[in-house]
Scaffold this motif. Structure first.
Motif, PDB file in Angstrom:
ATOM      1  N   TRP A  54     130.000  15.075  15.021  1.00 14.26           N
ATOM      2  CA  TRP A  54     129.064  15.509  16.062  1.00 14.26           C
ATOM      3  C   TRP A  54     129.772  15.923  17.346  1.00 14.26           C
ATOM      4  O   TRP A  54     129.218  16.659  18.158  1.00 14.26           O
ATOM      5  CB  TRP A  54     128.023  14.422  16.303  1.00 14.26           C
ATOM      6  CG  TRP A  54     127.186  14.247  15.081  1.00 14.26           C
ATOM      7  CD1 TRP A  54     127.284  13.267  14.144  1.00 14.26           C
ATOM      8  CD2 TRP A  54     126.169  15.139  14.606  1.00 14.26           C
ATOM      9  NE1 TRP A  54     126.392  13.473  13.122  1.00 14.26           N
ATOM     10  CE2 TRP A  54     125.694  14.609  13.380  1.00 14.26           C
ATOM     11  CE3 TRP A  54     125.607  16.314  15.106  1.00 14.26           C
ATOM     12  CZ2 TRP A  54     124.676  15.237  12.652  1.00 14.26           C
ATOM     13  CZ3 TRP A  54     124.603  16.941  14.374  1.00 14.26           C
ATOM     14  CH2 TRP A  54     124.154  16.409  13.171  1.00 14.26           C
ATOM     15  N   ARG A 335     120.477  12.599  12.551  1.00 11.51           N
ATOM     16  CA  ARG A 335     121.308  12.376  13.733  1.00 11.51           C
ATOM     17  C   ARG A 335     120.440  12.124  14.961  1.00 11.51           C
ATOM     18  O   ARG A 335     120.689  11.180  15.731  1.00 11.51           O
ATOM     19  CB  ARG A 335     122.217  13.581  13.991  1.00 11.51           C
ATOM     20  CG  ARG A 335     122.986  13.526  15.322  1.00 11.51           C
ATOM     21  CD  ARG A 335     123.919  12.322  15.402  1.00 11.51           C
ATOM     22  NE  ARG A 335     124.719  12.342  16.632  1.00 11.51           N
ATOM     23  CZ  ARG A 335     125.657  11.466  16.920  1.00 11.51           C
ATOM     24  NH1 ARG A 335     125.921  10.477  16.098  1.00 11.51           N
ATOM     25  NH2 ARG A 335     126.354  11.556  18.048  1.00 11.51           N
ATOM     26  N   VAL A 409     121.168  17.057  19.573  1.00  9.80           N
ATOM     27  CA  VAL A 409     122.433  16.925  18.859  1.00  9.80           C
ATOM     28  C   VAL A 409     123.643  16.925  19.777  1.00  9.80           C
ATOM     29  O   VAL A 409     124.705  16.413  19.409  1.00  9.80           O
ATOM     30  CB  VAL A 409     122.607  18.036  17.795  1.00  9.80           C
ATOM     31  CG1 VAL A 409     121.609  17.847  16.665  1.00  9.80           C
ATOM     32  CG2 VAL A 409     122.471  19.428  18.418  1.00  9.80           C
TER      33      VAL A 409
END
Length: 431
Positions: A54, A335, A409
Motif C-alpha cells: 500500500w 484495505r 487507500v
C-alpha cells in the motif's frame, strides 16, 4: 512533418485510457509490477494488511502532507495519473475547443461507457455518464411517470438532495412521500427489510434505498429489500454514491431497477463525474432530466444531452478505472475496511468515546462515526482540525450526531494513529 507527428501523438491520447498505451501503463506499470507479483498469491484480506504494497499506492497520490484528510466520504482526491490525464485533455481542448471537444473527445464516451459497464457488470447500453449521483438519481426521480396519490418510500437517513427531490415531486405532482427512520448501527437484515415492508401500502410504487448511508456508513441489505419489493410489484431506486468503487459488487446483483453514483468518491475519478444505470427494459419509460429529441427512446444516451460539459473530466474517468482495476476491487474494499477498523477498534476503548458504526464487514466498510461525551460534532471536528490538522466533518442529521471519519487507500497508518492519539487527548480534557 513535425506538425503532423505532433498531431498524431495528441490524437493518440484520446484512446489512451482504453489501450495498452494508457497513461497509467506509462506511469505505473513498471513501478507496480514487482509488488503486484509479490502479492499475487495473497488473499484480499492478506493484501489489506501488507504495508509495503500500500505504500506504493500511497505514493501515487498528491495529497497535502500538512493535512490529514479523513473526509473522503465527501470527495476523494484523484491519483496523480488521473490529474495528469485531465490536464492533458484540457490543454488539448483549448487548442481548438469546438474541434477537439465535439469531434474528438466526445467520441471517447463509447469506450468509457464500455469500461464502466465492465466494472459494473452490466451492458454498456445501460450506462449513462454524467456529473454526480444527484444528477443521476434526479434523472430517475423526475423522469418517472408518477401521478397524484402514488407513494414513494424512503428513509430519514437518505441523502438530503434525494429527500428534497422527492419532496419537490410531492409539491409539484401530489405524490405521497413517506419516510421511515432507523436507529443505526443495525446488524439485522430481517429487521431492516421488515421495516420497509411494513411501510408499504396499496398505493406504494417505489422504494428509494441508500446502499451505504453517507452519515455513518451503514450498509443496507439492498438485494434482500429489492427482492421483497419486487414480490410486491414495486420498483427500486438505489443511491450508490458511496458504494460504487468501494464495495466489490455488480450492479445487477443488487436486483434493483435504477442506480446512480458519484465517481469522484471511492473510484477517485475526476471531481464532478458520475454515472447512471437503468435496467434496459426500463429506459424507454424514463423521461430525460435535460431535453432530448427522442425522450421516449430506449437509448441510454438520451440522458447525456447535457450540452457543453467538461470533456476532460469525463475522459479522465478512464484512467481512474485503470488505477482501480490495477489494485483490484476486492483488495481495495478489504484495505479500506481494514483502515476503518484499525482506528475505530482502538478508539472505542477510549473512555468517553463512542463509535456509531458497525464493526461487522457486511454492515460497514469505510465510513465510521465517532463522538466524545460532552462535545458537539462541530466542537470535535474543530478540535481535530485546529490542533491536529485532521480534516473530518461534523454530522447532525435527524437522529445522528457524530463526526464522520473516512479513510481511503492513500491513508497511512501513522495518520490513523494520530487520529486515535488526538481522540485520547481531547477525551482526556473532557474528564
Amino acid at each position: 512533418m513535425n506538425q503532423r507527428r505532433d498531431f498524431v501523438q495528441r490524437i493518440g491520447l484520446l484512446a489512451g485510457a482504453f489501450s495498452v498505451n494508457s497513461l497509467f501503463q506509462q506511469v505505473h506499470a513498471a513501478e507496480w509490477q514487482s509488488e503486484q507479483q509479490r502479492v499475487a498469491g495473497f488473499s484480499p484480506e492478506q493484501t489489506a494488511i501488507d504495508e509495503d504494497y500500500w505504500t506504493v499506492i500511497q505514493q501515487s497520490y498528491t495529497v497535502n502532507p500538512n493535512l490529514i484528510n479523513l473526509n473522503n466520504g465527501g470527495v476523494s482526491p484523484s491519483p496523480r495519473v488521473v490529474q495528469e490525464a485531465v490536464e492533458r485533455f484540457n490543454q488539448l481542448s483549448n487548442e481548438g475547443p469546438s474541434y477537439y471537444m465535439w469531434r474528438i473527445l466526445d467520441q471517447g464516451r463509447e469506450p468509457l461507457r464500455y469500461k464502466l459497464a465492465t466494472l459494473a457488470g452490466c451492458s454498456p447500453e445501460e450506462i449513462a455518464v454524467n456529473r454526480n449521483a444527484t444528477e443521476a438519481l434526479n434523472t430517475v426521480i423526475f423522469g418517472l411517470d408518477l401521478k397524484a396519490g402514488d407513494e414513494v418510500i424512503g428513509t430519514k437517513q437518505d441523502y438530503p438532495n434525494m429527500i428534497q427531490a422527492w419532496k419537490q415531486r410531492a409539491l409539484r405532482d401530489g405524490i405521497v412521500y413517506t419516510q421511515i427512520s432507523f436507529d443505526f448501527p443495525m446488524e439485522d437484515d430481517d429487521a431492516i427489510v421488515s421495516a420497509f415492508e411494513k411501510a408499504i401500502t396499496p398505493k406504494t410504487k417505489i422504494l428509494h434505498l441508500t446502499h451505504i448511508i453517507n452519515w455513518i456508513g451503514q450498509i443496507l441489505p439492498v438485494k434482500k429489500i429489492a427482492q421483497m419489493a419486487h414480490r410486491r410489484g414495486l420498483e427500486v431506486i438505489v443511491d450508490g454514491a458511496h458504494s460504487f468503487g468501494l464495495l466489490d459488487f455488480k450492479i445487477p446483483d443488487l436486483e434493483c431497477d435504477y442506480f446512480g453514483t458519484s465517481l469522484h468518491k471511492f473510484l477517485s475519478a475526476p471531481i464532478g463525474s458520475g454515472m447512471l444505470w437503468i435496467k434496459k427494459e426500463k429506459i424507454e419509460k424514463i423521461w430525460p432530466l435535460v431535453c432530448n429529441d427522442k425522450p421516449r427512446s430506449d437509448d441510454i444516451r438520451k440522458f447525456e444531452t447535457l450540452g457543453t460539459r467538461s470533456f476532460p473530466i469525463e475522459q479522465g474517468i478512464g484512467e481512474a478505472l485503470n488505477f482501480h482495476n490495477a489494485i483490484g476491487a476486492k483488495r481495495k474494499e478489504e484495505r479500506i475496511r481494514y483502515l476503518k477498523n484499525y482506528w475505530a477498534e482502538k478508539a472505542r476503548n477510549i473512555p468517553k468515546v463512542k463509535i456509531h458504526t458497525s464493526f461487522k464487514p457486511e454492515y460497514a466498510c469505510a465510513i465510521c462515526g465517532v463522538s466524545i461525551d460532552g462535545m458537539t460534532p462541530a466542537q470535535l471536528d474543530q478540535a481535530l482540525f485546529n490542533t491536529y490538522k485532521i480534516h473530518t466533518v461534523g454530522i447532525v442529521w435527524e437522529n445522528i450526531s457524530c463526526v464522520r471519519v473516512t479513510p481511503h487507500v492513500y491513508t497511512r497508518l501513522q495518520d490513523l494513529d494520530k487520529l486515535v492519539f488526538a481522540l485520547e487527548e481531547i477525551a482526556g480534557r473532557k474528564v
